[in-house]
Design a protein around this motif. Structure first.
Motif, mmCIF file in Angstrom:
data_model
loop_
_atom_site.group_PDB
_atom_site.id
_atom_site.type_symbol
_atom_site.label_atom_id
_atom_site.label_comp_id
_atom_site.label_asym_id
_atom_site.label_seq_id
_atom_site.Cartn_x
_atom_site.Cartn_y
_atom_site.Cartn_z
ATOM 1 N N GLY B 86 0.822 -1.211 0.000
ATOM 2 C CA GLY B 86 0.000 0.000 0.000
ATOM 3 C C GLY B 86 0.851 1.253 0.000
ATOM 4 O O GLY B 86 0.587 2.208 -0.729
ATOM 5 N N LEU B 87 1.916 1.231 0.815
ATOM 6 C CA LEU B 87 2.754 2.414 0.934
ATOM 7 C C LEU B 87 3.493 2.728 -0.351
ATOM 8 O O LEU B 87 3.876 3.872 -0.590
ATOM 9 C CB LEU B 87 3.765 2.235 2.070
ATOM 10 N N ASP B 266 -12.493 -5.665 -6.874
ATOM 11 C CA ASP B 266 -11.089 -6.054 -6.961
ATOM 12 C C ASP B 266 -10.201 -4.943 -6.435
ATOM 13 O O ASP B 266 -8.998 -4.960 -6.623
ATOM 14 C CB ASP B 266 -10.721 -6.391 -8.410
ATOM 15 N N ALA B 267 -10.830 -3.964 -5.773
ATOM 16 C CA ALA B 267 -10.063 -2.844 -5.251
ATOM 17 C C ALA B 267 -9.208 -3.285 -4.075
ATOM 18 O O ALA B 267 -9.562 -4.180 -3.332
ATOM 19 C CB ALA B 267 -11.004 -1.719 -4.817
ATOM 20 N N ARG B 268 -8.067 -2.621 -3.912
ATOM 21 C CA ARG B 268 -7.135 -3.027 -2.864
ATOM 22 C C ARG B 268 -7.527 -2.417 -1.528
ATOM 23 O O ARG B 268 -6.793 -1.612 -0.957
ATOM 24 C CB ARG B 268 -5.732 -2.546 -3.210
ATOM 25 N N TRP B 269 -8.689 -2.819 -1.027
ATOM 26 C CA TRP B 269 -9.147 -2.248 0.230
ATOM 27 C C TRP B 269 -8.201 -2.568 1.372
ATOM 28 O O TRP B 269 -8.057 -1.786 2.304
ATOM 29 C CB TRP B 269 -10.556 -2.748 0.558
ATOM 30 N N ASN B 270 -7.598 -3.743 1.336
ATOM 31 C CA ASN B 270 -6.692 -4.078 2.434
ATOM 32 C C ASN B 270 -5.521 -3.103 2.465
ATOM 33 O O ASN B 270 -5.117 -2.621 3.524
ATOM 34 C CB ASN B 270 -6.211 -5.514 2.350
ATOM 35 N N GLN B 271 -4.982 -2.766 1.300
ATOM 36 C CA GLN B 271 -3.864 -1.838 1.273
ATOM 37 C C GLN B 271 -4.319 -0.439 1.680
ATOM 38 O O GLN B 271 -3.610 0.274 2.400
ATOM 39 C CB GLN B 271 -3.242 -1.801 -0.124
ATOM 40 N N VAL B 275 -2.756 1.615 4.807
ATOM 41 C CA VAL B 275 -2.182 2.965 4.769
ATOM 42 C C VAL B 275 -2.984 3.906 5.663
ATOM 43 O O VAL B 275 -2.421 4.734 6.376
ATOM 44 C CB VAL B 275 -2.139 3.500 3.317
ATOM 45 N N SER B 276 -4.311 3.761 5.635
ATOM 46 C CA SER B 276 -5.143 4.615 6.500
ATOM 47 C C SER B 276 -4.757 4.437 7.950
ATOM 48 O O SER B 276 -4.678 5.397 8.716
ATOM 49 C CB SER B 276 -6.621 4.264 6.331
ATOM 50 N N PHE B 277 -4.520 3.187 8.332
ATOM 51 C CA PHE B 277 -4.143 2.936 9.713
ATOM 52 C C PHE B 277 -2.807 3.604 10.035
ATOM 53 O O PHE B 277 -2.661 4.250 11.070
ATOM 54 C CB PHE B 277 -4.069 1.434 9.979
#
Lengths: 296, 305
Positions: B86-87, B266-271, B275-277
């Motif tokens: 994500g970063l 298929d969006a990278r919600w986990n990433q 990053v939000s966290f």
């Protein structure tokens, strides 16, 4: 020639130091407010010089259905989220003031959402309230309720944003808690001796003593809620079907995507007047129910 | 009816038992009340925590698991790779730097400017002082929407759009909110200190820099962490004034991430959650360890307001 006396130096230095702040006010507040009034009377698309058009922008706004929609959405939002937020935060503060153990922990937990950025909260809300993959509908399904489309349903989008504001309302709980702890215990003791029960003590001591704090929170809440922008921008883009078409969102679109500076300045001026009128009304009306300690 | 002795004893114990229940009724009611109280408090706390917990859980899920219906709570495996992925999906290192620069600029500016102006209100006497103070307070209530358009025009004319100047420079004049806070604090410092310093020939500036500021560390701390939170989380002003992506702040970066990815299956919600966290972490840490200051700041302005 004698140099300035201490008093004179105090005056001189006072003005100099204050002028830093005053300069900031002039450049970033007072100047812009006056300028906004001026720009609202022009037709200005920023690349070309402005042309004076008098009150035409205001007339056009009156005929603009999006303007009225944005007013309706925003007033509904203010009318629901502010009272609910105050009631909720006040209630939690009351509960925590009952000699509960671990107050520091509860205070931390309830205040935490207020520390998170609006962008993160908006993104989180999209995810949490997703009709298919979010936990809210999952939890509802476990008790047999079919959850709605939340942010994708034009009947539920605004309430979802109201819920978002309630989630962060815990932050103001700290203020009420501090206020509650400032109520002198002798008042409660005296009342108990006179036979007052818990409800009497709340209604005749706690509530009156807290009215200044509540008033302040009410005014700040109204001023703040009228200017909501980030959730509308990130979570819903004003939709669905303009259900979350907030006032500031429309203003932003007019000013910074199509650069209609005159038109959007008129919007800004109207917002200013609305907020001012609301504040004055609230303050006038508050005289009926507010109680200041030093006044009797 | 005549009672036989055995019945009399039975009746007496029944009466005793009933008496005992009636006497302990207030205590029972209080215990039930206490239980309900804690239940509500704990329930509310859980509700407050669930979204954040969900953010954390989602950040650690492998991508396929995000879209499982019904959703799982505990990730099947701890997909730590969301964090570095994500970063680097967008240059978040750069965004951290940009945001950090803005934060340093604004925090220093406010601490210095707000306290200087507050000093003139709290400690120095000059005609019109209290009226002008009210003016400062009134200006605090002006909605941002009204000032932002002329501000944009001004900064455009200065050639400062797409730079950090519009975000940092205003802080060096002092925000009325912080001026109020510092003034309230200064008023609690005994005047004898000032007088002693003046007798020793100290100028007003000397009193400010060498006496007031060092004594005001708690209040300055409150100003610092509030401005930090405000600058770190800011979105509206950066959105308006920053245009090229390498100048973006973290808020703008997050929004860009979401825009690019969309919200689909298929969006990278986990990433994004990862990053939000991480973006939230600095403010959470500051808040957690300096809680007393946060609360103090609220109390000074909210309760006595």
């Amino acid at each position: 020639m004698r140099s300035l006396t201490i008093r004179q130096k105090e005056m001189r230095d006072g003005y100099v130091m204050m002028s830093l702040g005053a300069l900031g006010l002039l450049i970033f507040v007072i100047g812009p407010v006056i300028a906004a009034f001026g720009i609202s009377l022009t037709d200005w698309l920023i690349l070309k010089p402005p042309t004076f058009v008098g009150l035409r922008n205001y007339r056009n706004l009156m005929d603009d259905p999006l303007f009225w929609q944005s007013l309706k959405v925003t007033s509904t939002y203010v009318g629901t989220s502010v009272p609910l937020g105050i009631a909720g935060a006040f209630a939690i503060a009351l509960l925590l003031n009952q000699g509960v153990k671990g107050i520091a922990l509860w205070r931390t937990i309830y205040y935490m959402p207020a520390v998170v950025s609006g962008v993160v909260i908006s993104l989180l809300w999209i995810w949490v309230f997703h009709p298919d993959w979010g936990i809210v509908n999952d939890l509802l399904a476990r008790v047999g309720i079919q959850g709605p489309g939340w942010l994708y349903d034009h009947n539920w989008a605004l309430p979802t944003l109201v819920l978002m504001s309630l989630w962060t309302a815990g932050g103001s709980m700290v203020i009420y808690l501090a206020g509650l702890q400032g109520v002198p215990t002798q008042l409660y003791e005296a009342a108990s001796i006179d036979g007052a029960n818990a409800w009497h003590r709340f209604w005749h001591i706690t509530l009156p003593m807290m009215t200044p704090v509540i008033l302040f929170q009410l005014i700040m809440g109204v001023i703040g809620s009228f200017q909501v922008f980030t959730p509308a921008f990130i979570a819903t883009a004003g939709g669905p079907a303009n259900a979350t078409f907030f006032y500031n969102y429309y203003l932003y679109r007019n000013a910074f995507t199509v650069f209609k500076m005159g038109y959007s300045s008129a919007q800004a001026v109207i917002l200013f007047v609305i907020i001012l009128v609301c504040t004055v009304i609230i303050m006038r009306q508050s005289e009926a129910w507010i109680y200041y300690e030093g006044q009797r | 009816m005549r009672l036989v002795s055995g019945d009399a004893v039975a009746a007496a114990t029944l009466l005793e038992r009933r008496q005992a229940i009636v006497e302990s009724w207030p205590k029972i009611r209080r215990t039930i009340g206490r239980a309900v109280l804690y239940a509500v408090i704990i329930g509310g706390a859980v509700i407050e925590l669930i979204p954040l917990a969900w953010m954390l859980m989602s950040s650690l899920k492998p991508n396929w698991e995000l879209f499982r219906i019904p959703p799982t709570w505990i990730p099947s495996r701890l997909a730590w790779e969301s964090y570095p992925e994500g970063l680097t999906y967008l240059p978040f290192g750069r965004y951290f730097l940009n945001t950090g620069l803005i934060v340093v600029g604004t925090v220093l500016g406010q601490m210095l400017a707000a306290s200087l102006v507050a000093f003139s209100f709290a400690r120095l006497r000059w005609p019109g002082r209290d009226v002008i103070f009210l003016l400062f307070l009134a200006c605090q209530m002006v909605p941002q929407a009204v000032t932002i358009i002329p501000e944009y025009v001004l900064f455009k004319w200065l050639g400062w759009t797409n730079s950090f100047y519009p975000l940092v420079v205003p802080s060096w004049f002092g925000k009325p909110y912080f001026i109020f806070l510092m003034r309230q604090f200064f008023l609690t410092i005994p005047r004898e200190y000032d007088d002693a310093a003046r007798i020793d020939g100290c100028s007003n500036y000397g009193i400010f820099f060498r006496l007031m500021l060092p004594l005001s560390k708690p209040a300055l701390g409150v100003v610092a962490i509030y401005q930090f939170k405000f600058s770190w989380n800011a979105f509206f002003r950066p959105l308006i004034f920053l245009h090229s992506t390498e100048r973006f702040t973290l808020s703008l970066g997050l929004r860009l991430f979401h825009n690019v990815e969309g919200g689909g299956a298929d969006a990278r919600w986990n990433q994004l959650m990862a990053v939000s966290f991480l973006v939230t972490l600095p403010v959470l840490i500051v808040f957690f360890f300096l809680q007393k200051m946060f609360v103090q700041g609220i109390v000074i302005t909210g309760v006595k307001g």
